[in-house]
Design an enzyme around this catalytic site. Structure first.
Site, PDB file in Angstrom:
ATOM      1  CE  LYS A  35      -1.305 -19.126 -45.231  1.00 15.80           C
ATOM      2  NZ  LYS A  35      -0.562 -20.391 -45.138  1.00 15.80           N
ATOM      3  CE1 TYR A 255     -33.673 -13.727 -55.768  1.00 18.14           C
ATOM      4  CE2 TYR A 255     -31.910 -13.433 -54.168  1.00 18.14           C
ATOM      5  CZ  TYR A 255     -32.664 -12.961 -55.238  1.00 18.14           C
ATOM      6  OH  TYR A 255     -32.399 -11.725 -55.766  1.00 18.14           O
TER       7      TYR A 255
END
Ligand SMILES: *Cc1c(COP(=O)(O)O)cnc(C)c1O
Length: 359
Positions: A35, A255
Protein backbone atom coordinates in the site's frame (compact mmCIF):
# COMPACT_ATOMS: atom_id res chain seq x y z
CA UNK A 1 18.43 11.41 -16.25
CA UNK A 2 20.63 12.84 -13.54
CA UNK A 3 18.73 14.16 -10.56
CA UNK A 4 20.07 15.95 -7.52
CA UNK A 5 17.85 14.00 -5.15
CA UNK A 6 16.84 10.40 -5.65
CA UNK A 7 15.51 7.40 -3.79
CA UNK A 8 17.54 4.44 -4.98
CA UNK A 9 15.64 1.18 -4.67
CA UNK A 10 17.66 -2.00 -4.19
CA UNK A 11 15.41 -4.70 -5.64
CA UNK A 12 17.90 -7.39 -4.62
CA UNK A 13 17.42 -6.35 -0.99
CA UNK A 14 13.65 -6.53 -1.44
CA UNK A 15 13.93 -10.10 -2.73
CA UNK A 16 16.30 -11.02 0.08
CA UNK A 17 13.97 -9.61 2.74
CA UNK A 18 11.08 -11.66 1.34
CA UNK A 19 13.24 -14.78 1.66
CA UNK A 20 14.23 -13.84 5.20
CA UNK A 21 10.58 -13.43 6.18
CA UNK A 22 9.74 -16.79 4.59
CA UNK A 23 12.34 -18.42 6.81
CA UNK A 24 10.92 -16.64 9.87
CA UNK A 25 7.36 -17.78 9.08
CA UNK A 26 7.99 -21.07 7.28
CA UNK A 27 4.45 -22.41 7.61
CA UNK A 28 2.65 -19.31 6.40
CA UNK A 29 1.91 -17.88 3.02
CA UNK A 30 2.90 -14.25 2.46
CA UNK A 31 0.65 -11.40 1.41
CA UNK A 32 3.19 -8.66 0.63
CA UNK A 33 1.77 -5.31 1.71
CA UNK A 34 2.47 -2.71 -0.99
CA UNK A 35 0.00 0.00 0.00
CA UNK A 36 0.98 3.69 -0.23
CA UNK A 37 3.06 3.16 -3.38
CA UNK A 38 4.87 0.25 -1.70
CA UNK A 39 5.72 2.40 1.31
CA UNK A 40 7.14 5.03 -1.03
CA UNK A 41 9.34 2.55 -2.92
CA UNK A 42 7.33 2.52 -6.16
CA UNK A 43 4.48 0.07 -6.62
CA UNK A 44 5.37 -1.52 -9.95
CA UNK A 45 9.07 -2.10 -9.22
CA UNK A 46 8.33 -3.42 -5.78
CA UNK A 47 5.72 -5.84 -7.10
CA UNK A 48 8.12 -7.08 -9.75
CA UNK A 49 10.85 -7.69 -7.18
CA UNK A 50 8.33 -9.40 -4.90
CA UNK A 51 6.92 -11.61 -7.67
CA UNK A 52 7.43 -14.67 -5.45
CA UNK A 53 5.00 -13.42 -2.81
CA UNK A 54 1.85 -15.54 -2.58
CA UNK A 55 -0.38 -12.47 -2.79
CA UNK A 56 -0.23 -8.69 -2.62
CA UNK A 57 -2.19 -6.37 -0.35
CA UNK A 58 -3.07 -2.73 -1.02
CA UNK A 59 -5.36 -0.32 0.77
CA UNK A 60 -7.58 0.71 -2.13
CA UNK A 61 -8.94 -0.52 -5.38
CA UNK A 62 -7.02 1.98 -7.55
CA UNK A 63 -3.77 0.54 -6.23
CA UNK A 64 -4.97 -2.93 -7.13
CA UNK A 65 -5.77 -1.76 -10.64
CA UNK A 66 -2.28 -0.24 -10.91
CA UNK A 67 -0.82 -3.60 -9.88
CA UNK A 68 -2.81 -5.46 -12.53
CA UNK A 69 -1.69 -2.82 -15.07
CA UNK A 70 1.90 -3.58 -14.03
CA UNK A 71 1.30 -7.21 -14.97
CA UNK A 72 0.64 -8.74 -11.55
CA UNK A 73 -1.45 -11.89 -11.92
CA UNK A 74 -1.17 -13.08 -8.31
CA UNK A 75 -4.05 -12.53 -5.90
CA UNK A 76 -4.45 -8.92 -4.76
CA UNK A 77 -6.20 -8.21 -1.48
CA UNK A 78 -7.96 -4.86 -1.06
CA UNK A 79 -7.34 -4.26 2.64
CA UNK A 80 -10.22 -1.82 3.13
CA UNK A 81 -12.61 -3.72 0.92
CA UNK A 82 -15.17 -1.76 -1.12
CA UNK A 83 -18.11 0.39 -0.09
CA UNK A 84 -19.97 0.86 -3.36
CA UNK A 85 -21.55 -1.27 -6.06
CA UNK A 86 -19.32 0.27 -8.72
CA UNK A 87 -16.19 -0.60 -6.80
CA UNK A 88 -17.48 -4.12 -6.24
CA UNK A 89 -18.04 -4.57 -9.97
CA UNK A 90 -14.51 -3.33 -10.63
CA UNK A 91 -13.15 -5.68 -8.01
CA UNK A 92 -14.88 -8.56 -9.76
CA UNK A 93 -13.49 -7.51 -13.15
CA UNK A 94 -9.95 -7.51 -11.77
CA UNK A 95 -10.48 -10.58 -9.60
CA UNK A 96 -9.44 -8.85 -6.39
CA UNK A 97 -9.69 -10.50 -2.98
CA UNK A 98 -11.77 -8.36 -0.65
CA UNK A 99 -11.55 -7.59 3.01
CA UNK A 100 -15.05 -7.72 4.49
CA UNK A 101 -15.23 -5.77 7.72
CA UNK A 102 -18.73 -4.37 7.81
CA UNK A 103 -22.35 -5.51 7.35
CA UNK A 104 -22.77 -3.03 4.49
CA UNK A 105 -20.15 -4.90 2.49
CA UNK A 106 -21.94 -8.23 2.96
CA UNK A 107 -25.12 -6.56 1.77
CA UNK A 108 -23.32 -5.28 -1.36
CA UNK A 109 -22.06 -8.79 -2.07
CA UNK A 110 -25.52 -10.24 -1.54
CA UNK A 111 -27.07 -7.84 -4.06
CA UNK A 112 -24.21 -7.96 -6.55
CA UNK A 113 -25.29 -9.03 -10.02
CA UNK A 114 -21.74 -9.84 -11.01
CA UNK A 115 -21.88 -13.51 -9.91
CA UNK A 116 -18.16 -13.43 -9.24
CA UNK A 117 -16.78 -15.93 -6.74
CA UNK A 118 -14.56 -13.73 -4.58
CA UNK A 119 -11.94 -14.77 -2.07
CA UNK A 120 -13.22 -12.98 1.03
CA UNK A 121 -11.09 -12.09 4.04
CA UNK A 122 -13.44 -11.58 6.95
CA UNK A 123 -12.04 -9.16 9.48
CA UNK A 124 -12.59 -9.56 13.18
CA UNK A 125 -11.95 -6.61 15.47
CA UNK A 126 -10.04 -7.98 18.46
CA UNK A 127 -8.99 -4.64 19.91
CA UNK A 128 -7.76 -2.26 17.22
CA UNK A 129 -11.26 -0.74 17.05
CA UNK A 130 -10.77 0.49 13.53
CA UNK A 131 -12.24 -2.00 11.08
CA UNK A 132 -13.85 -5.37 11.60
CA UNK A 133 -16.76 -7.22 13.16
CA UNK A 134 -16.78 -7.29 16.91
CA UNK A 135 -16.26 -10.79 18.27
CA UNK A 136 -19.93 -10.92 19.35
CA UNK A 137 -21.15 -10.02 15.86
CA UNK A 138 -18.72 -12.20 13.99
CA UNK A 139 -20.65 -15.53 14.01
CA UNK A 140 -23.69 -13.88 12.40
CA UNK A 141 -21.48 -12.11 9.84
CA UNK A 142 -19.81 -15.40 8.94
CA UNK A 143 -23.18 -17.10 8.61
CA UNK A 144 -24.37 -14.41 6.21
CA UNK A 145 -21.20 -14.62 4.15
CA UNK A 146 -21.67 -18.38 3.93
CA UNK A 147 -25.20 -17.85 2.62
CA UNK A 148 -24.26 -15.46 -0.20
CA UNK A 149 -26.15 -16.26 -3.41
CA UNK A 150 -22.83 -16.48 -5.23
CA UNK A 151 -20.67 -18.37 -2.74
CA UNK A 152 -17.17 -17.15 -1.93
CA UNK A 153 -14.35 -19.09 -3.54
CA UNK A 154 -12.74 -19.12 -0.11
CA UNK A 155 -13.30 -17.40 3.24
CA UNK A 156 -10.31 -16.42 5.37
CA UNK A 157 -10.32 -14.96 8.85
CA UNK A 158 -8.28 -11.88 9.69
CA UNK A 159 -7.45 -9.62 12.57
CA UNK A 160 -4.97 -6.76 12.92
CA UNK A 161 -2.73 -6.14 15.92
CA UNK A 162 -2.57 -2.70 17.51
CA UNK A 163 0.62 -2.94 19.58
CA UNK A 164 2.76 -5.72 18.20
CA UNK A 165 5.71 -3.30 17.96
CA UNK A 166 5.95 -3.34 21.76
CA UNK A 167 7.13 -6.77 22.85
CA UNK A 168 6.31 -6.02 26.50
CA UNK A 169 2.71 -5.03 25.88
CA UNK A 170 0.11 -7.62 26.92
CA UNK A 171 -2.40 -6.44 24.30
CA UNK A 172 -1.05 -8.68 21.53
CA UNK A 173 -1.59 -11.78 23.67
CA UNK A 174 -5.09 -10.62 24.53
CA UNK A 175 -5.97 -9.95 20.90
CA UNK A 176 -4.64 -13.37 19.95
CA UNK A 177 -6.76 -15.05 22.64
CA UNK A 178 -9.87 -13.24 21.44
CA UNK A 179 -9.16 -14.22 17.86
CA UNK A 180 -8.64 -17.87 18.85
CA UNK A 181 -11.85 -17.92 20.87
CA UNK A 182 -13.83 -16.36 18.01
CA UNK A 183 -12.46 -18.67 15.33
CA UNK A 184 -12.18 -21.89 17.32
CA UNK A 185 -13.35 -24.96 15.45
CA UNK A 186 -13.69 -23.16 12.11
CA UNK A 187 -11.77 -24.88 9.36
CA UNK A 188 -10.83 -21.59 7.66
CA UNK A 189 -7.44 -20.05 6.94
CA UNK A 190 -6.28 -17.33 9.33
CA UNK A 191 -4.17 -14.18 9.08
CA UNK A 192 -3.01 -12.08 12.03
CA UNK A 193 0.62 -10.99 11.82
CA UNK A 194 2.07 -7.72 10.52
CA UNK A 195 5.85 -7.23 10.41
CA UNK A 196 6.30 -6.79 14.15
CA UNK A 197 4.37 -9.97 14.93
CA UNK A 198 6.18 -11.96 12.24
CA UNK A 199 9.50 -10.96 13.81
CA UNK A 200 8.54 -11.44 17.45
CA UNK A 201 5.57 -13.82 17.84
CA UNK A 202 5.52 -17.12 15.96
CA UNK A 203 2.26 -17.92 17.76
CA UNK A 204 0.54 -15.25 15.61
CA UNK A 205 1.75 -16.47 12.23
CA UNK A 206 -1.33 -18.46 11.12
CA UNK A 207 -1.88 -19.45 7.48
CA UNK A 208 -1.10 -16.04 6.02
CA UNK A 209 1.26 -13.31 7.24
CA UNK A 210 1.02 -9.71 6.02
CA UNK A 211 4.45 -8.04 6.14
CA UNK A 212 4.87 -4.44 5.06
CA UNK A 213 7.67 -2.51 6.74
CA UNK A 214 10.01 -5.49 7.21
CA UNK A 215 9.97 -6.22 3.46
CA UNK A 216 11.53 -2.81 2.97
CA UNK A 217 14.31 -3.67 5.41
CA UNK A 218 13.12 -1.52 8.29
CA UNK A 219 12.57 -2.52 11.90
CA UNK A 220 9.19 -1.94 13.53
CA UNK A 221 10.76 -2.00 17.01
CA UNK A 222 12.17 1.05 18.75
CA UNK A 223 15.26 -0.66 20.14
CA UNK A 224 16.02 -3.46 17.71
CA UNK A 225 17.71 -2.86 14.39
CA UNK A 226 16.52 -4.33 11.11
CA UNK A 227 20.00 -5.86 10.75
CA UNK A 228 19.44 -7.88 13.94
CA UNK A 229 16.71 -9.74 12.01
CA UNK A 230 18.82 -10.10 8.88
CA UNK A 231 16.82 -7.46 7.02
CA UNK A 232 18.51 -5.10 4.55
CA UNK A 233 17.33 -1.52 3.87
CA UNK A 234 15.81 -1.28 0.40
CA UNK A 235 15.71 2.48 -0.03
CA UNK A 236 18.73 4.73 -0.09
CA UNK A 237 17.64 8.38 -0.07
CA UNK A 238 20.47 10.31 -1.66
CA UNK A 239 21.08 13.93 -2.46
CA UNK A 240 23.77 16.31 -3.63
CA UNK A 241 25.70 19.30 -2.34
CA UNK A 242 24.61 22.35 -4.35
CA UNK A 243 26.76 24.97 -2.54
CA UNK A 244 29.25 25.34 0.29
CA UNK A 245 29.93 28.45 2.35
CA UNK A 246 32.00 29.59 5.32
CA UNK A 247 30.12 30.99 8.31
CA UNK A 248 31.65 32.81 11.23
CA UNK A 249 30.98 32.01 14.86
CA UNK A 250 27.63 33.50 15.88
CA UNK A 251 26.13 33.51 12.39
CA UNK A 252 22.91 31.62 11.74
CA UNK A 253 21.52 29.75 8.76
CA UNK A 254 18.09 29.47 7.20
CA UNK A 255 14.60 30.62 8.14
CA UNK A 256 14.13 31.81 11.68
CA UNK A 257 17.83 31.51 12.47
CA UNK A 258 17.19 28.50 14.71
CA UNK A 259 20.84 27.50 14.69
CA UNK A 260 23.90 29.61 15.31
CA UNK A 261 27.48 28.60 14.61
CA UNK A 262 29.36 27.95 17.88
CA UNK A 263 32.62 28.35 15.96
CA UNK A 264 33.75 29.34 12.50
CA UNK A 265 32.83 26.46 10.23
CA UNK A 266 31.80 25.39 6.74
CA UNK A 267 28.24 24.59 5.72
CA UNK A 268 27.09 22.48 2.79
CA UNK A 269 23.73 23.31 1.26
CA UNK A 270 22.01 20.14 0.03
CA UNK A 271 19.14 19.63 -2.38
CA UNK A 272 16.11 18.27 -0.52
CA UNK A 273 13.45 19.70 1.73
CA UNK A 274 9.90 19.21 2.84
CA UNK A 275 8.79 19.41 -0.81
CA UNK A 276 10.64 16.15 -1.32
CA UNK A 277 9.49 14.39 1.83
CA UNK A 278 12.07 15.50 4.38
CA UNK A 279 9.98 16.55 7.38
CA UNK A 280 10.33 20.10 8.58
CA UNK A 281 10.39 18.70 12.11
CA UNK A 282 13.91 17.24 11.66
CA UNK A 283 15.87 18.62 14.56
CA UNK A 284 19.25 20.34 14.59
CA UNK A 285 21.90 17.64 14.74
CA UNK A 286 20.04 15.07 12.62
CA UNK A 287 22.82 13.06 10.96
CA UNK A 288 23.46 13.18 7.21
CA UNK A 289 26.11 10.98 5.61
CA UNK A 290 28.61 13.15 3.75
CA UNK A 291 31.61 11.25 2.37
CA UNK A 292 30.57 8.40 4.70
CA UNK A 293 30.92 10.68 7.76
CA UNK A 294 27.99 11.77 9.88
CA UNK A 295 27.51 15.52 9.62
CA UNK A 296 24.79 17.35 11.57
CA UNK A 297 21.84 19.06 9.92
CA UNK A 298 21.71 22.71 11.03
CA UNK A 299 18.83 25.17 10.87
CA UNK A 300 15.35 24.60 9.54
CA UNK A 301 14.44 22.31 6.69
CA UNK A 302 13.31 24.51 3.77
CA UNK A 303 11.07 23.46 0.89
CA UNK A 304 13.97 22.39 -1.35
CA UNK A 305 17.10 22.71 0.76
CA UNK A 306 18.81 21.77 3.98
CA UNK A 307 22.10 22.89 5.51
CA UNK A 308 24.69 20.59 7.03
CA UNK A 309 27.73 21.55 9.13
CA UNK A 310 30.69 19.96 7.32
CA UNK A 311 33.36 21.51 9.53
CA UNK A 312 34.59 18.00 10.40
CA UNK A 313 34.29 16.42 6.95
CA UNK A 314 37.06 16.58 4.38
CA UNK A 315 36.81 17.02 0.64
CA UNK A 316 33.23 18.24 0.26
CA UNK A 317 32.40 20.27 -2.84
CA UNK A 318 29.52 21.12 -5.13
CA UNK A 319 28.32 17.84 -6.57
CA UNK A 320 29.33 15.64 -3.62
CA UNK A 321 26.76 12.92 -3.08
CA UNK A 322 25.19 12.60 0.41
CA UNK A 323 22.86 10.10 2.04
CA UNK A 324 19.79 11.15 4.01
CA UNK A 325 18.95 7.57 4.99
CA UNK A 326 19.60 4.04 3.82
CA UNK A 327 22.31 1.44 4.42
CA UNK A 328 24.66 2.90 7.03
CA UNK A 329 22.09 5.42 8.25
CA UNK A 330 18.84 3.70 9.27
CA UNK A 331 15.61 5.53 8.43
CA UNK A 332 14.47 4.50 11.93
CA UNK A 333 17.08 6.87 13.38
CA UNK A 334 16.09 9.75 11.11
CA UNK A 335 12.41 9.21 11.93
CA UNK A 336 13.30 9.50 15.58
CA UNK A 337 15.01 12.85 14.88
CA UNK A 338 11.72 14.09 13.40
CA UNK A 339 9.56 12.71 16.21
CA UNK A 340 7.84 10.31 13.83
CA UNK A 341 8.06 6.71 12.57
CA UNK A 342 9.88 5.29 9.57
CA UNK A 343 6.57 4.42 7.90
CA UNK A 344 5.73 8.12 7.57
CA UNK A 345 9.14 9.09 6.20
CA UNK A 346 9.11 6.32 3.59
CA UNK A 347 5.55 7.05 2.43
CA UNK A 348 6.38 10.76 2.34
CA UNK A 349 8.83 10.31 -0.52
CA UNK A 350 7.08 12.31 -3.14
CA UNK A 351 7.09 10.27 -6.33
CA UNK A 352 6.37 13.42 -8.32
CA UNK A 353 9.57 15.12 -7.22
CA UNK A 354 11.98 12.38 -6.32
CA UNK A 355 13.40 10.05 -8.92
CA UNK A 356 13.00 6.41 -7.99
CA UNK A 357 16.13 4.81 -9.35
CA UNK A 358 15.85 1.06 -9.40
CA UNK A 359 18.87 -1.20 -9.08
C1 LIG B 1 -0.35 -1.98 6.71
C2 LIG B 1 -0.90 -3.28 7.12
C3 LIG B 1 -0.08 -4.39 7.35
C4 LIG B 1 1.43 -4.30 7.30
O1 LIG B 1 1.93 -3.67 8.46
P1 LIG B 1 3.51 -3.53 8.73
O2 LIG B 1 3.59 -3.04 10.11
O3 LIG B 1 4.02 -2.56 7.74
O4 LIG B 1 4.08 -4.90 8.53
C5 LIG B 1 -0.69 -5.59 7.65
N1 LIG B 1 -2.03 -5.70 7.74
C6 LIG B 1 -2.85 -4.64 7.55
C7 LIG B 1 -4.32 -4.83 7.69
C8 LIG B 1 -2.31 -3.41 7.25
O5 LIG B 1 -3.14 -2.37 7.07
Amino acid sequence: MSRLIRAVIDTQALRANLQTLRKLAPHSRIAAVVKANAYGHGLAHAARALAEADAFAVARIEDGIALRAAGVTRPILILEGVISEDALTEAAQHDFDLMVHDALQIELLRKCACQHRFVLWLKIDTGMNRLGFRCDDFPAALARVRQLPTPAREIRLVTHLARADDRQDATTGEQLERFKAATQGLALATSIANSAAILSRPDTHGDWVRPGLALYGVSPFANESAASFGLVPVMSFETTVIATRRVARGESVGYGGTWRAARDTTLAILAGGYGDGLPRSLRNGTPVLVNKERAPLVGRVSMDMIAVDIGEVADVHVGTSCKLWGPGLPVEEIADCAGTISYELLCGISSRRVLLEVR
